[in-house]
Design an enzyme around this catalytic site. Structure first.
Site: not given
Ligand code: GLU
Length: 447
Positions: A131
């Site tokens: 993240k």
């Molecule tokens: N931000 C989204 C999540 O928390 C998507 C992550 C992604 O598609 O890599 O799942």
């Protein structure tokens, strides 16, 4: 380690990580990563997981912290802090969104990265967890400032992201446009002959720039698919369900629009601007509300709706509550007043441990975040496959495969819950941990 572009990469030991003083203080208060550890422990104990796996997952594999300058529209230079936490990649390249928010902290990004590890393992797609985040309130910046901030953050991350290594995506306050800037900036750092592979460096791009059809609504679509599976188990029809939503951004608004097509009734919505409830018997019109939010920036003032207090919103009697905003919204206090049968977690980490206990005591069902909002990363996986394979899927194919993956994860979670007498959150974690344990058992640890 200092690299050529001024990047600071700090591996595993959190005590050595560079953080700004303000962030360190907030970390003390939040302890979100600690919460993920406790969630993992609870599941690990229940299934007698190999202790080595917990030991490995207790520390992110790599933490990148960058402070970088951005030229503002008036000529001033402002410094910003950003992070990319790469939690685990035993199942495949690191994967997870990038968020822009004033409250972003290293602790929060760590927790969100660990949740991605669990999420990808649970739905069984070949990605690890990561993240990123920048500490900024993008509403206070112009569009051009946000663009320069994005480009400068990507430049600062340098080789820490890449199509086969770590693949970011949208998250809170970032979207397809942000992803397009990332591709463009990343491509500029590659030799011309290699730029063809730049588009797979992120997912969630505009469809016209290498994105997948269905990615924008994927998280909301997945939330609805799972609510539908739960409804079938409860022997009820989705058309008969009423629901409330917290947050009307990418996740909440799409969940509501898909639910509208299925005939479910939207009773009340709350976001950062306030809360509203429907005056009409047929409930709030999700499409019209999404347009209103796009125009005005929030749900308040929506024609034909009545303003209500946050307390009244939480107490609204409905079948389903969809938290689709930020972490820590369903506390013990709010869990006590919720008047629903199911909490379908569209956001990451919306329920505090205390809130969770109250939901369990009150026998309110929970579709946990790592399952409920996994639709986004699943379609991200499809997008990445399309980019790397040079193919284009149609909407029917995306929806069919998304549904199939979610159905398998739903069934696996249900079986784990019944086999070990677990609540669904612990069952989802246990399913994911078993998957990771299996790979470590097969691969072993280098050297
Ligand atoms: N931000 C989204 C999540 O928390 C998507 C992550 C992604 O598609 O890599 O799942």
């Amino acid at each position: 380690m200092n690299t050529a572009n001024g990047l600071n990469t700090v591996a595993t030991d959190s005590r050595n990580t560079r953080v700004s003083p303000g962030t360190a203080m907030r970390d003390q208060e939040h302890r979100l990563f600690q919460r993920v550890q406790e969630q993992m422990d609870r599941a690990a104990e229940a299934i007698d997981l190999a202790p080595e796996v917990r030991k490995i997952l207790a520390m992110p594999a790599c933490e990148v912290g960058v402070n970088f300058p951005v030229r503002m529209d008036d000529g001033r230079i402002e410094m910003f802090s950003g992070y990319r936490v790469q939690h685990n990649n035993v199942l495949g390249p690191f994967k997870g969104g990038i968020r822009y928010h004033a409250d972003v902290s290293l602790d929060e990004v760590r927790a969100l990265a660990a949740w991605m590890t669990i999420k990808c393992a649970l739905v069984d797609i070949p990605f690890g967890g990561a993240k990123g985040g920048v500490q900024v309130d993008p509403a206070k910046l112009s569009r051009r400032e946000v663009e320069r901030l994005t480009r400068r953050f990507v430049y600062a991350l340098g080789a820490n992201i890449g199509p086969g290594y770590d693949v970011p995506a949208p998250d809170v306050n970032t979207d397809a446009r942000t992803m397009a800037w990332i591709v463009d900036t990343y491509a500029a750092t590659l030799p011309p002959q290699e730029r063809y592979r730049a588009s797979a460096v992120v997912t969630g791009k505009p469809v016209s720039a290498g994105g997948s059809v269905g990615r924008e609504k994927a998280t909301g679509q997945g939330v609805v698919d799972l609510i539908e599976m739960w409804a079938t188990d409860q022997r009820c029809e989705i058309v008969d369900l009423s629901y409330t939503v917290q947050g009307f951004g990418k996740v909440g608004s799409w969940a509501a629009r898909v639910l509208k097509d299925k005939g479910a009734k939207l009773l009340a919505v709350q976001d950062a601007t306030g809360a509203i409830k429907s005056d009409a018997a047929e409930g709030l019109d999700a499409d019209a509300l999404a347009d209103h939010v796009k125009k005005t920036g929030g749900v308040v003032g929506f024609p034909g709706a009545q303003a209500i207090s946050k307390e009244t919103f939480y107490a609204t009697r409905a079948d389903v509550f969809i938290p689709a905003a930020l972490e820590n919204q369903v506390t013990a206090e709010t869990a006590r007043v919720l008047n629903v049968r199911l909490v379908a977690e569209g956001a990451n980490g919306p329920t505090t441990p205390e809130g969770d206990s109250v939901l369990r005591e009150r026998r309110i069902a929970v579709l946990p975040d790592v399952l409920c909002n996994a639709g986004g990363v699943i379609v991200s996986y499809f997008e990445w496959l399309q980019n790397r394979g040079g193919t284009v899927w149609n909407a029917a194919e995306v929806n069919r495969q998304l549904r199939a993956i979610l159905e398998r994860a739903y069934v696996r979670t249900k079986e784990m819950a019944s086999e070990h007498a677990l609540d669904w959150r612990s069952a989802a974690y246990a399913t994911a941990l078993r998957r990771i344990e299996q790979v470590y058992a097969e691969r072993g640890i280098f050297p």
